[in-house]
Design a protein around this motif. Structure first.
Motif, PDB file in Angstrom:
ATOM      1  N   TYR A  18       0.838  -1.200   0.000  1.00  0.00           N
ATOM      2  CA  TYR A  18       0.000   0.000   0.000  1.00  0.00           C
ATOM      3  C   TYR A  18       0.878   1.257   0.000  1.00  0.00           C
ATOM      4  CZ  TYR A  18      -4.054   2.908   1.198  1.00  0.00           C
ATOM      5  OH  TYR A  18      -5.055   3.839   1.194  1.00  0.00           O
ATOM      6  N   THR A  19       1.909   1.250   0.843  1.00  0.00           N
ATOM      7  CA  THR A  19       2.819   2.393   0.928  1.00  0.00           C
ATOM      8  C   THR A  19       3.538   2.618  -0.399  1.00  0.00           C
ATOM      9  OG1 THR A  19       3.121   2.013   3.291  1.00  0.00           O
ATOM     10  CG2 THR A  19       4.792   3.355   2.181  1.00  0.00           C
ATOM     11  N   VAL A  21       2.467   1.942  -3.389  1.00  0.00           N
ATOM     12  CA  VAL A  21       1.514   2.531  -4.333  1.00  0.00           C
ATOM     13  C   VAL A  21       1.304   4.014  -4.035  1.00  0.00           C
ATOM     14  CG1 VAL A  21      -0.889   2.501  -5.128  1.00  0.00           C
ATOM     15  CG2 VAL A  21       0.367   0.348  -4.836  1.00  0.00           C
ATOM     16  N   VAL A  22       1.130   4.352  -2.749  1.00  0.00           N
ATOM     17  CA  VAL A  22       0.910   5.757  -2.371  1.00  0.00           C
ATOM     18  C   VAL A  22       2.134   6.602  -2.725  1.00  0.00           C
ATOM     19  CG1 VAL A  22       0.565   7.340  -0.426  1.00  0.00           C
ATOM     20  CG2 VAL A  22      -0.789   5.251  -0.579  1.00  0.00           C
ATOM     21  N   VAL A  23       3.325   6.111  -2.395  1.00  0.00           N
ATOM     22  CA  VAL A  23       4.545   6.849  -2.734  1.00  0.00           C
ATOM     23  C   VAL A  23       4.666   6.992  -4.248  1.00  0.00           C
ATOM     24  CG1 VAL A  23       7.078   6.757  -2.696  1.00  0.00           C
ATOM     25  CG2 VAL A  23       5.781   6.288  -0.615  1.00  0.00           C
ATOM     26  N   ASN A  25       2.267   7.145  -6.416  1.00  0.00           N
ATOM     27  CA  ASN A  25       1.247   8.072  -6.919  1.00  0.00           C
ATOM     28  C   ASN A  25       1.395   9.495  -6.397  1.00  0.00           C
ATOM     29  OD1 ASN A  25      -0.007   6.068  -8.416  1.00  0.00           O
ATOM     30  ND2 ASN A  25      -1.427   5.526  -6.786  1.00  0.00           N
ATOM     31  N   HIS A  26       1.919   9.655  -5.165  1.00  0.00           N
ATOM     32  CA  HIS A  26       1.906  10.972  -4.529  1.00  0.00           C
ATOM     33  C   HIS A  26       3.272  11.443  -4.034  1.00  0.00           C
ATOM     34  CE1 HIS A  26      -2.463  10.927  -4.620  1.00  0.00           C
ATOM     35  NE2 HIS A  26      -2.402   9.684  -4.155  1.00  0.00           N
ATOM     36  N   ASN A  29       5.626  13.072   0.213  1.00  0.00           N
ATOM     37  CA  ASN A  29       5.151  14.308   0.820  1.00  0.00           C
ATOM     38  C   ASN A  29       4.268  14.050   2.048  1.00  0.00           C
ATOM     39  OD1 ASN A  29       5.010  17.070   0.969  1.00  0.00           O
ATOM     40  ND2 ASN A  29       3.268  17.223  -0.420  1.00  0.00           N
ATOM     41  N   LEU A  30       4.579  13.042   2.840  1.00  0.00           N
ATOM     42  CA  LEU A  30       3.725  12.635   3.957  1.00  0.00           C
ATOM     43  C   LEU A  30       3.556  13.719   5.009  1.00  0.00           C
ATOM     44  CD1 LEU A  30       2.233  10.615   5.810  1.00  0.00           C
ATOM     45  CD2 LEU A  30       4.471   9.920   6.641  1.00  0.00           C
ATOM     46  N   ASP A  37      -3.589  18.224   7.518  1.00  0.00           N
ATOM     47  CA  ASP A  37      -4.859  17.647   7.969  1.00  0.00           C
ATOM     48  C   ASP A  37      -5.125  17.991   9.429  1.00  0.00           C
ATOM     49  OD1 ASP A  37      -5.519  16.534   5.540  1.00  0.00           O
ATOM     50  OD2 ASP A  37      -4.865  14.501   6.067  1.00  0.00           O
ATOM     51  N   ASN A  48      -5.093  11.631  12.507  1.00  0.00           N
ATOM     52  CA  ASN A  48      -3.636  11.774  12.482  1.00  0.00           C
ATOM     53  C   ASN A  48      -3.074  12.063  13.870  1.00  0.00           C
ATOM     54  OD1 ASN A  48      -3.794  11.363   9.751  1.00  0.00           O
ATOM     55  ND2 ASN A  48      -3.198  13.423   9.165  1.00  0.00           N
TER      56      ASN A  48
END
Length: 115
Positions: A18-19, A21-23, A25-26, A29-30, A37, A48
Protein backbone atom coordinates in the motif's frame (compact mmCIF):
# COMPACT_ATOMS: atom_id res chain seq x y z
CA UNK A 1 2.16 -17.78 18.11
CA UNK A 2 1.79 -18.99 14.52
CA UNK A 3 -1.35 -16.87 14.13
CA UNK A 4 0.40 -13.83 15.64
CA UNK A 5 3.44 -14.21 13.41
CA UNK A 6 1.22 -14.74 10.36
CA UNK A 7 -0.70 -11.57 11.25
CA UNK A 8 2.56 -9.62 11.55
CA UNK A 9 3.78 -10.88 8.17
CA UNK A 10 0.41 -10.06 6.56
CA UNK A 11 0.46 -6.56 8.05
CA UNK A 12 4.02 -6.02 6.83
CA UNK A 13 3.29 -7.22 3.29
CA UNK A 14 -0.02 -5.37 2.91
CA UNK A 15 1.22 -2.10 4.39
CA UNK A 16 4.45 -2.24 2.35
CA UNK A 17 2.51 -2.74 -0.87
CA UNK A 18 0.00 0.00 0.00
CA UNK A 19 2.82 2.39 0.93
CA UNK A 20 4.64 1.67 -2.32
CA UNK A 21 1.51 2.53 -4.33
CA UNK A 22 0.91 5.76 -2.37
CA UNK A 23 4.55 6.85 -2.73
CA UNK A 24 4.39 6.00 -6.45
CA UNK A 25 1.25 8.07 -6.92
CA UNK A 26 1.91 10.97 -4.53
CA UNK A 27 5.62 11.00 -3.68
CA UNK A 28 7.17 11.25 -0.23
CA UNK A 29 5.15 14.31 0.82
CA UNK A 30 3.72 12.63 3.96
CA UNK A 31 4.54 15.21 6.63
CA UNK A 32 3.04 18.16 4.76
CA UNK A 33 -0.24 16.30 4.24
CA UNK A 34 -0.18 14.82 7.76
CA UNK A 35 0.20 18.16 9.55
CA UNK A 36 -2.04 20.07 7.11
CA UNK A 37 -4.86 17.65 7.97
CA UNK A 38 -4.30 18.30 11.69
CA UNK A 39 -4.21 22.07 11.15
CA UNK A 40 -7.61 21.89 9.42
CA UNK A 41 -9.20 20.58 12.67
CA UNK A 42 -11.34 18.03 10.86
CA UNK A 43 -11.72 14.22 11.12
CA UNK A 44 -8.62 13.34 9.07
CA UNK A 45 -6.60 15.58 11.40
CA UNK A 46 -8.17 14.00 14.48
CA UNK A 47 -7.19 10.57 13.16
CA UNK A 48 -3.64 11.77 12.48
CA UNK A 49 -3.31 13.23 15.99
CA UNK A 50 -4.64 10.00 17.52
CA UNK A 51 -2.25 7.98 15.35
CA UNK A 52 0.70 10.20 16.30
CA UNK A 53 -0.06 9.59 19.98
CA UNK A 54 -0.14 5.82 19.34
CA UNK A 55 3.23 6.13 17.60
CA UNK A 56 4.58 7.99 20.64
CA UNK A 57 3.32 5.23 22.98
CA UNK A 58 4.89 2.60 20.74
CA UNK A 59 8.20 4.49 20.75
CA UNK A 60 8.13 4.88 24.54
CA UNK A 61 7.50 1.15 25.00
CA UNK A 62 10.37 0.25 22.65
CA UNK A 63 12.67 2.68 24.49
CA UNK A 64 11.64 1.26 27.89
CA UNK A 65 11.92 -2.35 26.68
CA UNK A 66 15.38 -1.84 25.18
CA UNK A 67 16.64 0.40 27.96
CA UNK A 68 17.75 3.96 27.53
CA UNK A 69 20.79 3.51 25.33
CA UNK A 70 21.84 4.55 21.83
CA UNK A 71 20.27 1.42 20.36
CA UNK A 72 17.11 1.95 22.45
CA UNK A 73 16.81 5.56 21.28
CA UNK A 74 17.46 4.53 17.68
CA UNK A 75 14.81 1.81 17.81
CA UNK A 76 12.36 4.19 19.51
CA UNK A 77 12.84 6.70 16.69
CA UNK A 78 12.26 3.87 14.19
CA UNK A 79 9.06 2.97 16.06
CA UNK A 80 7.82 6.57 15.99
CA UNK A 81 8.60 7.25 12.34
CA UNK A 82 8.22 3.71 11.02
CA UNK A 83 4.86 2.91 12.58
CA UNK A 84 3.39 -0.51 11.89
CA UNK A 85 6.03 -1.24 9.24
CA UNK A 86 8.70 -1.09 11.94
CA UNK A 87 6.64 -2.61 14.74
CA UNK A 88 5.56 -5.64 12.72
CA UNK A 89 9.23 -6.39 11.90
CA UNK A 90 10.36 -5.68 15.47
CA UNK A 91 7.73 -7.95 17.02
CA UNK A 92 8.37 -10.69 14.47
CA UNK A 93 12.09 -10.67 15.30
CA UNK A 94 11.34 -10.59 19.04
CA UNK A 95 8.93 -13.51 18.72
CA UNK A 96 11.72 -15.59 17.19
CA UNK A 97 14.43 -14.37 19.59
CA UNK A 98 12.26 -15.18 22.63
CA UNK A 99 10.92 -18.48 21.23
CA UNK A 100 7.41 -17.05 21.42
CA UNK A 101 7.56 -16.17 25.14
CA UNK A 102 5.23 -13.17 25.24
CA UNK A 103 6.43 -12.04 28.67
CA UNK A 104 10.02 -11.83 27.36
CA UNK A 105 8.77 -10.09 24.21
CA UNK A 106 6.95 -7.43 26.21
CA UNK A 107 9.35 -6.95 29.12
CA UNK A 108 12.74 -7.32 27.44
CA UNK A 109 15.49 -6.34 29.84
CA UNK A 110 12.90 -5.87 32.61
CA UNK A 111 12.09 -9.58 32.69
CA UNK A 112 12.65 -10.91 36.23
CA UNK A 113 15.66 -13.25 36.39
CA UNK A 114 13.74 -15.99 38.21
CA UNK A 115 10.99 -16.28 35.54
Amino acid sequence: MIFFRSLLVAMLVILSAYTAVVVGNHGMNLLTVFFADMAAIEWPGQFNLDFMFMLALSALWVLWRQGISLSGIGLALCAFFGGALFLSCYLLVLSVQTNGDVRKMLLGRHMPAHS
